[in-house]
Scaffold this motif. Structure first.
Motif, PDB file in Angstrom:
ATOM      1  N   ARG A  77       0.828  -1.215   0.000  1.00  0.00           N
ATOM      2  CA  ARG A  77       0.000   0.000   0.000  1.00  0.00           C
ATOM      3  C   ARG A  77       0.863   1.265   0.000  1.00  0.00           C
ATOM      4  N   LYS A  78       1.865   1.282   0.853  1.00  0.00           N
ATOM      5  CA  LYS A  78       2.721   2.476   0.927  1.00  0.00           C
ATOM      6  C   LYS A  78       3.542   2.617  -0.353  1.00  0.00           C
ATOM      7  N   LEU A  89       2.688   1.726  -3.399  1.00  0.00           N
ATOM      8  CA  LEU A  89       1.814   2.266  -4.446  1.00  0.00           C
ATOM      9  C   LEU A  89       1.545   3.751  -4.226  1.00  0.00           C
ATOM     10  N   GLU A  90       1.359   4.161  -2.980  1.00  0.00           N
ATOM     11  CA  GLU A  90       1.158   5.585  -2.700  1.00  0.00           C
ATOM     12  C   GLU A  90       2.382   6.387  -3.139  1.00  0.00           C
ATOM     13  N   ILE A  91       3.576   5.890  -2.822  1.00  0.00           N
ATOM     14  CA  ILE A  91       4.810   6.591  -3.187  1.00  0.00           C
ATOM     15  C   ILE A  91       4.964   6.661  -4.701  1.00  0.00           C
ATOM     16  N   LEU A 147       2.616   6.368  -7.077  1.00  0.00           N
ATOM     17  CA  LEU A 147       1.539   7.032  -7.814  1.00  0.00           C
ATOM     18  C   LEU A 147       1.396   8.513  -7.481  1.00  0.00           C
ATOM     19  N   THR A 148       1.742   8.912  -6.262  1.00  0.00           N
ATOM     20  CA  THR A 148       1.557  10.315  -5.883  1.00  0.00           C
ATOM     21  C   THR A 148       2.869  11.093  -5.792  1.00  0.00           C
ATOM     22  N   ASN A 149       4.003  10.391  -5.799  1.00  0.00           N
ATOM     23  CA  ASN A 149       5.322  11.022  -5.837  1.00  0.00           C
ATOM     24  C   ASN A 149       5.550  12.061  -4.738  1.00  0.00           C
TER      25      ASN A 149
END
Length: 266
Positions: free
Chosen positions: A162-163, A165-167, A169-171
């Motif tokens: 999860r973390k 993918l957040e990193i 996709l949202t940079n």
């Protein structure tokens, strides 16, 4: 002992502690094909040293590594997909070689560790010590490309799916404290203590049981089931494919011109 004493990547060895220096400060150690070839050559020299107990990686200049050399990438025009296919293949080989180096790898990070180059090297290192002012960012999708250096496997293993993918996709730009909290890095030290802290730990490891340390490192990384190496060709293919899109050209232009990109999905 100076093993590589000039060029874009330097390598020394003293009392079992190797020191690999990213030495392209005028470009924030941004990676192009010649730089990546030099990096791979240096890591291969390290592989050939039976007296290497630990390897410390640092960056010369203001940043550890700001990622790919976007100005070089933008200059390639329609040839960019072919250029990035070669660049990402070299980068993947470098990441794989670090993961498979018997000696533990310590990354000592100051300034920015960004993109496949900087962020990817962090993910491919065994221990990461960061200065308090250090910053971390993936950044690939910010320029309409995809992560590489095996980080699509390693980051998820380090911080969780999860973390990761957040990193990706949202940079977000992660501070050293942020990176420590999510387990991306090992330790944060004052800026002025970074060099001493990294080499104190390196000397501690060099005084330890080298074969046991190497075997432990191998067991941990091979516990990923070889997925890093298996993913590298697909990362390279994807980055090359995406680099031929209008969005990728716009993303690179936006970084160079220091403005927000205007993506169209093409």
């Amino acid at each position: 002992m100076k093993l590589i004493e000039s060029g874009q990547v330097l390598l020394t060895l003293e009392d079992g502690v190797g020191h690999l220096v990213l030495n392209r400060p005028e470009a924030s150690n941004g990676m192009d094909v010649p730089f990546l070839r030099a990096l791979h050559d240096a890591i291969m020299v390290a592989h050939g040293r039976a007296d290497l107990a630990v390897l410390v990686i640092t960056g010369e200049g203001r940043n550890f590594c700001a990622g790919g050399d976007v100005k070089t990438f933008a200059s390639k025009g329609e040839d960019l997909p072919d250029y990035l296919r070669e660049a990402t293949t070299w980068l993947g080989s470098c990441a794989s070689a670090l993961l498979n180096l018997q000696a533990p790898v310590i990354a000592a990070v100051h300034g920015f560790a960004a993109g496949g180059g900087g962020f990817g090297l962090v993910c491919a290192s065994d221990i990461v010590i960061a200065a308090e002012s250090a910053k971390f960012m993936s950044g690939a999708t910010r320029v309409a490309m995809a992560p590489d250096a095996g980080s699509t496997v390693t980051l998820a293993q380090i911080v969780g799916v999860r973390k990761a993918l957040e990193i990706f996709l949202t940079n977000p730009t992660l501070s050293a404290t942020d990176a420590l909290e999510i387990g991306l890095i090992t330790r944060v030290v004052p800026d002025e203590s970074l060099h001493d802290a990294a080499f104190a730990l390196a000397k501690e490891l060099a005084a330890g049981a080298h074969r046991a340390q190497g075997a432990t490192k191998r067991l941990v990384w091979t516990g990923l089931g070889g997925r890093v190496e298996a993913q590298l060709p697909e990362e390279s293919r994807t980055v090359s494919e995406l680099s031929g899109t209008a969005d990728a050209r716009e993303g690179l232009a936006a970084v160079i011109e220091r403005r927000a990109p205007r993506f169209t999905g093409r």
